[in-house]
Design a protein around this motif. Structure first.
Motif, PDB file in Angstrom:
ATOM      1  N   VAL A  30       0.783  -1.058   0.192  1.00 20.09           N
ATOM      2  CA  VAL A  30       0.179  -0.015   0.190  1.00 20.09           C
ATOM      3  C   VAL A  30       0.899   1.257   0.068  1.00 20.09           C
ATOM      4  O   VAL A  30       2.004   1.374   0.765  1.00 20.09           O
ATOM      5  CB  VAL A  30      -1.135   0.178   1.377  1.00 20.09           C
ATOM      6  CG1 VAL A  30      -1.518   1.320   1.168  1.00 20.09           C
ATOM      7  CG2 VAL A  30      -1.790  -1.123   1.322  1.00 20.09           C
ATOM      8  N   ASP A  34      -2.274   5.998  -0.322  1.00 20.89           N
ATOM      9  CA  ASP A  34      -3.371   5.355   0.182  1.00 20.89           C
ATOM     10  C   ASP A  34      -3.486   4.923   1.680  1.00 20.89           C
ATOM     11  O   ASP A  34      -4.694   5.181   2.137  1.00 20.89           O
ATOM     12  CB  ASP A  34      -3.558   3.877  -0.478  1.00 20.89           C
ATOM     13  CG  ASP A  34      -3.735   4.112  -1.971  1.00 20.89           C
ATOM     14  OD1 ASP A  34      -4.229   4.984  -2.257  1.00 20.89           O
ATOM     15  OD2 ASP A  34      -3.226   2.958  -2.752  1.00 20.89           O
ATOM     16  N   ARG A  35      -2.227   4.801   2.536  1.00 16.45           N
ATOM     17  CA  ARG A  35      -2.397   4.952   3.942  1.00 16.45           C
ATOM     18  C   ARG A  35      -2.848   6.293   4.624  1.00 16.45           C
ATOM     19  O   ARG A  35      -3.809   6.218   5.357  1.00 16.45           O
ATOM     20  CB  ARG A  35      -1.013   4.319   4.269  1.00 16.45           C
ATOM     21  CG  ARG A  35      -0.864   4.335   6.108  1.00 16.45           C
ATOM     22  CD  ARG A  35       0.454   4.755   6.387  1.00 16.45           C
ATOM     23  NE  ARG A  35       0.665   6.101   6.131  1.00 16.45           N
ATOM     24  CZ  ARG A  35       2.124   6.555   5.815  1.00 16.45           C
ATOM     25  NH1 ARG A  35       2.956   5.449   5.464  1.00 16.45           N
ATOM     26  NH2 ARG A  35       2.347   7.669   5.390  1.00 16.45           N
TER      27      ARG A  35
END
Length: 70
Positions: A30, A34-35
């Protein structure tokens, strides 16, 4: 003298690489983007539901497969 230099070099390399380990939420494969979006969503849900539980964000991130790394 050569052994001492190699030892000092190895010690410096270990110190450098150990200090680079990031603390925070991680999930294999990821991106940071996105985190950060997942974390923002969890914080938004916490504020939307007016929850004062300190573990709300943590539980939300773990439900999505993230793990805290120190």
């Amino acid at each position: 003298m050569k052994k001492m230099f190699k030892f000092a070099l190895a010690a410096c390399a270990c110190a450098f690489f150990c200090s680079c380990a990031a603390t925070g939420w991680h999930k294999e494969g990821v991106s940071d983007y996105d985190r950060d979006n997942a974390l923002a969503q969890c914080k938004y849900e916490k504020s939307k539901e007016h929850v004062d539980d300190a573990e709300f964000v943590s539980n939300c991130m773990m439900r999505q497969g993230y793990r805290w790394q120190e």
